[in-house]
Every structure is written in structure tokens, then in C-alpha cells.
Design a protein around this motif. Sequence first.
Motif, PDB file in Angstrom:
ATOM      1  N   LYS A  63       0.813  -1.224   0.000  1.00  0.00           N
ATOM      2  CA  LYS A  63       0.000   0.000   0.000  1.00  0.00           C
ATOM      3  C   LYS A  63       0.843   1.269   0.000  1.00  0.00           C
ATOM      4  N   VAL A  64       2.029   1.240   0.611  1.00  0.00           N
ATOM      5  CA  VAL A  64       2.864   2.451   0.684  1.00  0.00           C
ATOM      6  C   VAL A  64       3.991   2.449  -0.345  1.00  0.00           C
ATOM      7  N   ARG A  65       4.063   1.426  -1.161  1.00  0.00           N
ATOM      8  CA  ARG A  65       5.144   1.277  -2.144  1.00  0.00           C
ATOM      9  C   ARG A  65       5.250   2.477  -3.080  1.00  0.00           C
ATOM     10  N   LYS A  66       4.115   3.105  -3.416  1.00  0.00           N
ATOM     11  CA  LYS A  66       4.140   4.227  -4.362  1.00  0.00           C
ATOM     12  C   LYS A  66       4.680   5.515  -3.727  1.00  0.00           C
ATOM     13  N   PHE A  67       4.850   5.536  -2.412  1.00  0.00           N
ATOM     14  CA  PHE A  67       5.379   6.703  -1.712  1.00  0.00           C
ATOM     15  C   PHE A  67       6.895   6.572  -1.564  1.00  0.00           C
ATOM     16  N   MET A  68       7.667   7.464  -2.171  1.00  0.00           N
ATOM     17  CA  MET A  68       9.127   7.411  -2.040  1.00  0.00           C
ATOM     18  C   MET A  68       9.543   7.769  -0.613  1.00  0.00           C
ATOM     19  N   ALA A  69       8.848   8.731  -0.026  1.00  0.00           N
ATOM     20  CA  ALA A  69       9.091   9.141   1.363  1.00  0.00           C
ATOM     21  C   ALA A  69       7.745   9.558   1.948  1.00  0.00           C
ATOM     22  N   PHE A  70       7.490   9.144   3.184  1.00  0.00           N
ATOM     23  CA  PHE A  70       6.192   9.440   3.777  1.00  0.00           C
ATOM     24  C   PHE A  70       6.298   9.461   5.298  1.00  0.00           C
ATOM     25  N   ARG A  71       5.227   9.923   5.913  1.00  0.00           N
ATOM     26  CA  ARG A  71       5.132   9.949   7.366  1.00  0.00           C
ATOM     27  C   ARG A  71       3.866   9.218   7.790  1.00  0.00           C
ATOM     28  N   SER A  72       3.711   9.083   9.104  1.00  0.00           N
ATOM     29  CA  SER A  72       2.539   8.417   9.643  1.00  0.00           C
ATOM     30  C   SER A  72       2.023   9.182  10.851  1.00  0.00           C
ATOM     31  N   GLU A  73       0.728   9.328  10.890  1.00  0.00           N
ATOM     32  CA  GLU A  73       0.103   9.949  12.056  1.00  0.00           C
ATOM     33  C   GLU A  73       0.282   9.079  13.296  1.00  0.00           C
ATOM     34  N   PHE A  74       0.428   7.768  13.104  1.00  0.00           N
ATOM     35  CA  PHE A  74       0.631   6.851  14.226  1.00  0.00           C
ATOM     36  C   PHE A  74       1.869   7.253  15.023  1.00  0.00           C
ATOM     37  N   SER A  75       2.911   7.718  14.344  1.00  0.00           N
ATOM     38  CA  SER A  75       4.139   8.152  15.037  1.00  0.00           C
ATOM     39  C   SER A  75       4.188   9.672  15.177  1.00  0.00           C
ATOM     40  N   TYR A  76       3.022  10.300  15.179  1.00  0.00           N
ATOM     41  CA  TYR A  76       2.892  11.734  15.390  1.00  0.00           C
ATOM     42  C   TYR A  76       3.657  12.543  14.334  1.00  0.00           C
ATOM     43  N   LEU A  77       3.798  11.982  13.134  1.00  0.00           N
ATOM     44  CA  LEU A  77       4.484  12.622  11.999  1.00  0.00           C
ATOM     45  C   LEU A  77       5.952  12.910  12.289  1.00  0.00           C
ATOM     46  N   ASN A  78       6.531  12.245  13.271  1.00  0.00           N
ATOM     47  CA  ASN A  78       7.916  12.501  13.672  1.00  0.00           C
ATOM     48  C   ASN A  78       8.952  11.674  12.929  1.00  0.00           C
ATOM     49  N   ASP A  79       8.534  10.665  12.203  1.00  0.00           N
ATOM     50  CA  ASP A  79       9.474   9.800  11.495  1.00  0.00           C
ATOM     51  C   ASP A  79       9.273   9.966  10.001  1.00  0.00           C
ATOM     52  N   LEU A  80      10.351   9.926   9.267  1.00  0.00           N
ATOM     53  CA  LEU A  80      10.286   9.924   7.814  1.00  0.00           C
ATOM     54  C   LEU A  80      10.664   8.528   7.350  1.00  0.00           C
ATOM     55  N   ILE A  81       9.763   7.899   6.638  1.00  0.00           N
ATOM     56  CA  ILE A  81       9.979   6.552   6.134  1.00  0.00           C
ATOM     57  C   ILE A  81      10.287   6.676   4.640  1.00  0.00           C
ATOM     58  N   CYS A  82      11.282   5.925   4.185  1.00  0.00           N
ATOM     59  CA  CYS A  82      11.631   6.027   2.768  1.00  0.00           C
ATOM     60  C   CYS A  82      11.773   4.648   2.142  1.00  0.00           C
ATOM     61  N   GLN A  83      11.687   4.631   0.837  1.00  0.00           N
ATOM     62  CA  GLN A  83      11.850   3.402   0.078  1.00  0.00           C
ATOM     63  C   GLN A  83      13.335   3.115  -0.132  1.00  0.00           C
ATOM     64  N   GLU A  84      13.637   1.880  -0.447  1.00  0.00           N
ATOM     65  CA  GLU A  84      15.010   1.420  -0.666  1.00  0.00           C
ATOM     66  C   GLU A  84      15.722   2.247  -1.750  1.00  0.00           C
ATOM     67  N   GLU A  85      15.005   2.646  -2.773  1.00  0.00           N
ATOM     68  CA  GLU A  85      15.603   3.426  -3.864  1.00  0.00           C
ATOM     69  C   GLU A  85      16.188   4.743  -3.358  1.00  0.00           C
ATOM     70  N   LEU A  86      15.499   5.405  -2.441  1.00  0.00           N
ATOM     71  CA  LEU A  86      16.002   6.651  -1.872  1.00  0.00           C
ATOM     72  C   LEU A  86      17.237   6.385  -1.018  1.00  0.00           C
ATOM     73  N   LYS A  87      17.191   5.356  -0.197  1.00  0.00           N
ATOM     74  CA  LYS A  87      18.345   4.975   0.625  1.00  0.00           C
ATOM     75  C   LYS A  87      19.564   4.706  -0.251  1.00  0.00           C
ATOM     76  N   GLU A  88      19.356   3.960  -1.310  1.00  0.00           N
ATOM     77  CA  GLU A  88      20.465   3.622  -2.199  1.00  0.00           C
ATOM     78  C   GLU A  88      21.043   4.866  -2.879  1.00  0.00           C
ATOM     79  N   ARG A  89      20.196   5.811  -3.253  1.00  0.00           N
ATOM     80  CA  ARG A  89      20.680   7.045  -3.885  1.00  0.00           C
ATOM     81  C   ARG A  89      21.506   7.858  -2.890  1.00  0.00           C
TER      82      ARG A  89
END
Length: 149
Positions: A93-119
Motif C-alpha cells: 500500500k505504501v510502495r508508491k510513496f518514495m518518502a512518507f510519514r505516519s500519524e501513528f508516530s505523530y508525523l515525527n518519522d520519515l519513512i523512505c523506500q530502498e531506492e532513496l536509501k540507495e541514492r
Amino acid sequence: MTVNFADEDGKYFKEIPDISEHHGRLFLSEKAYDVLQDLLEAAGEFLPVKYASGNGYMFNPLQYAESVDGVDYQLSQKDEFNDVISLGFHENKVRKFMAFRSEFSYLNDLICQEELKERIEKNNLKGVLITQVLGNRSAAFNPELYLNS
């Protein structure tokens, strides 16, 4: 907007990071912006900033896991103080988001896809900790878990 890089005692850093996370947002030097802009542009907005030795950008992600029912609540937990212990997502479900946040973590974390990490790693951008430990920041600072620093 002006940003500063200082430690807890207010002493300014001698070296400014290429990229730095702050409450779910990213500071990007001009170098980091040039490297990552094409990957991140669909995920949020870039706000120009100034700092002591130049110009850069704050990347404000505008995509949230909740918008696609992407939070896996069986893997996501909070303790009795409502601090996040773990955070999990439905990857399909979140695969299409290169970088995103979650309200569950109070928008404090940035989650990214492997492609961004590799770059980030390929271009030797320094200043950000990338870990597979989601939600529990104290566990993420275990040096054995570092993927990039």
C-alpha cells in the motif's frame, strides 16, 4: 527561513550535513537537493532555507501512510505513555510513496523506500541515519543497526 546546526549546548557544528532529518522533515544541502530532487518531488514540497555557509532546502513530506490504509496495526505498538514502540506498514500500500510519514508516530518519522536509501549511499550524502528499526528511536541509535550515517 534560516536554519542552524548546533549541539545541545548551542555550539555550532563545524561541518554542515548534506542531509539531516528533523521531526519527519529533511534538510537538504544544495548538493543533496540536486541528487534527490527528482525522487522526492512527488512526495512533498521543498522550502528554501539559508544557513551559515549557504542555501539549502527543507523537504516537507506530504504523503501519509494513513491516506492509503498503509499502517499495519498488528505490527505498530505504543506503550502506556503513548510512545511508539514499533511501527509497521503494508508494503504493497505504501510502495508508491518514495518518502512518507505516519500519524501513528505523530508525523515525527520519515519513512523512505530502498531506492532513496540507495541514492543517498551511492552519492555519499552524509548526516542522516537510515535504519530498519521503525518507531523506537532509542533502539534505532544502536550502532549495530546503522545502515548509513
